[in-house]
Scaffold this motif. Structure first.
Motif, PDB file in Angstrom:
ATOM      1  N   VAL A  86       0.848  -1.192   0.000  1.00  0.00           N
ATOM      2  CA  VAL A  86       0.000   0.000   0.000  1.00  0.00           C
ATOM      3  C   VAL A  86       0.887   1.247   0.000  1.00  0.00           C
ATOM      4  O   VAL A  86       1.866   1.315   0.736  1.00  0.00           O
ATOM      5  CB  VAL A  86      -0.922   0.012   1.242  1.00  0.00           C
ATOM      6  CG1 VAL A  86      -1.760   1.267   1.288  1.00  0.00           C
ATOM      7  CG2 VAL A  86      -1.805  -1.208   1.237  1.00  0.00           C
ATOM      8  N   PRO A  87       0.572   2.244  -0.825  1.00  0.00           N
ATOM      9  CA  PRO A  87       1.349   3.484  -0.809  1.00  0.00           C
ATOM     10  C   PRO A  87       1.283   4.154   0.561  1.00  0.00           C
ATOM     11  O   PRO A  87       0.228   4.172   1.199  1.00  0.00           O
ATOM     12  CB  PRO A  87       0.665   4.363  -1.862  1.00  0.00           C
ATOM     13  CG  PRO A  87      -0.134   3.430  -2.704  1.00  0.00           C
ATOM     14  CD  PRO A  87      -0.479   2.263  -1.841  1.00  0.00           C
ATOM     15  N   ALA A  88       2.407   4.680   1.012  1.00  0.00           N
ATOM     16  CA  ALA A  88       2.460   5.351   2.314  1.00  0.00           C
ATOM     17  C   ALA A  88       1.810   6.729   2.213  1.00  0.00           C
ATOM     18  O   ALA A  88       1.909   7.396   1.189  1.00  0.00           O
ATOM     19  CB  ALA A  88       3.901   5.481   2.775  1.00  0.00           C
ATOM     20  N   ALA A  89       1.191   7.135   3.296  1.00  0.00           N
ATOM     21  CA  ALA A  89       0.543   8.444   3.326  1.00  0.00           C
ATOM     22  C   ALA A  89       1.582   9.548   3.494  1.00  0.00           C
ATOM     23  O   ALA A  89       2.657   9.333   4.037  1.00  0.00           O
ATOM     24  CB  ALA A  89      -0.451   8.496   4.480  1.00  0.00           C
ATOM     25  N   GLY A  90       1.247  10.728   3.016  1.00  0.00           N
ATOM     26  CA  GLY A  90       2.122  11.879   3.193  1.00  0.00           C
ATOM     27  C   GLY A  90       3.082  12.083   2.040  1.00  0.00           C
ATOM     28  O   GLY A  90       3.054  11.376   1.034  1.00  0.00           O
ATOM     29  N   ARG A  91       3.956  13.064   2.217  1.00  0.00           N
ATOM     30  CA  ARG A  91       4.918  13.389   1.173  1.00  0.00           C
ATOM     31  C   ARG A  91       6.080  12.412   1.189  1.00  0.00           C
ATOM     32  O   ARG A  91       6.447  11.879   2.227  1.00  0.00           O
ATOM     33  CB  ARG A  91       5.455  14.801   1.394  1.00  0.00           C
ATOM     34  CG  ARG A  91       4.393  15.858   1.246  1.00  0.00           C
ATOM     35  CD  ARG A  91       4.939  17.220   1.521  1.00  0.00           C
ATOM     36  NE  ARG A  91       5.980  17.545   0.554  1.00  0.00           N
ATOM     37  CZ  ARG A  91       6.618  18.687   0.513  1.00  0.00           C
ATOM     38  NH1 ARG A  91       6.345  19.621   1.403  1.00  0.00           N
ATOM     39  NH2 ARG A  91       7.532  18.924  -0.398  1.00  0.00           N
ATOM     40  N   LYS A  92       6.666  12.222   0.031  1.00  0.00           N
ATOM     41  CA  LYS A  92       7.841  11.361  -0.053  1.00  0.00           C
ATOM     42  C   LYS A  92       9.046  12.115   0.511  1.00  0.00           C
ATOM     43  O   LYS A  92       9.174  13.324   0.332  1.00  0.00           O
ATOM     44  CB  LYS A  92       8.108  10.964  -1.497  1.00  0.00           C
ATOM     45  CG  LYS A  92       7.035  10.087  -2.072  1.00  0.00           C
ATOM     46  CD  LYS A  92       7.356   9.685  -3.490  1.00  0.00           C
ATOM     47  CE  LYS A  92       6.255   8.826  -4.051  1.00  0.00           C
ATOM     48  NZ  LYS A  92       6.509   8.421  -5.422  1.00  0.00           N
ATOM     49  N   LYS A  93       9.907  11.385   1.169  1.00  0.00           N
ATOM     50  CA  LYS A  93      11.099  12.000   1.742  1.00  0.00           C
ATOM     51  C   LYS A  93      12.080  12.340   0.626  1.00  0.00           C
ATOM     52  O   LYS A  93      12.194  11.624  -0.364  1.00  0.00           O
ATOM     53  CB  LYS A  93      11.742  11.064   2.753  1.00  0.00           C
ATOM     54  CG  LYS A  93      10.873  10.844   3.954  1.00  0.00           C
ATOM     55  CD  LYS A  93      11.562   9.992   4.986  1.00  0.00           C
ATOM     56  CE  LYS A  93      10.657   9.820   6.196  1.00  0.00           C
ATOM     57  NZ  LYS A  93      11.301   9.069   7.251  1.00  0.00           N
ATOM     58  N   ALA A  94      12.776  13.445   0.825  1.00  0.00           N
ATOM     59  CA  ALA A  94      13.746  13.875  -0.170  1.00  0.00           C
ATOM     60  C   ALA A  94      14.945  12.926  -0.170  1.00  0.00           C
ATOM     61  O   ALA A  94      15.387  12.444   0.862  1.00  0.00           O
ATOM     62  CB  ALA A  94      14.229  15.299   0.149  1.00  0.00           C
TER      63      ALA A  94
END
Length: 77
Positions: free
Chosen positions: A64-72
């Protein structure tokens, strides 16, 4: 007429197979976002899931895709 199972039966089946993250809101999100193909509806307007839909749900729920923004990502300079 499409033969299949209802959402509650799908959730029960997936939980029995070890998919503890199977929930109604997560499955509806996968349908509306296009992660799985949209199941047909019966005459009362409820989704009817086939084996193809259940296979797609298993693949989706296993990663499942993780919630929130992707880490840089740090770039090696």
């Amino acid at each position: 007429m499409i033969l299949g199972v209802t959402l509650s039966e799908v959730i029960q089946h997936l939980k029995s197979e070890g998919f503890d993250n199977a929930a109604q809101h997560r499955i509806h999100h996968a349908i509306t976002r296009g992660y799985i193909t949209r199941p047909h509806k019966n005459l009362s307007g409820r989704f009817v899931f086939t084996e193809i839909n259940i296979g797609e749900l298993k693949a989706y729920l296993s990663d499942v895709p993780a919630a929130g923004r992707k880490k840089a990502e740090l770039s090696a300079a």
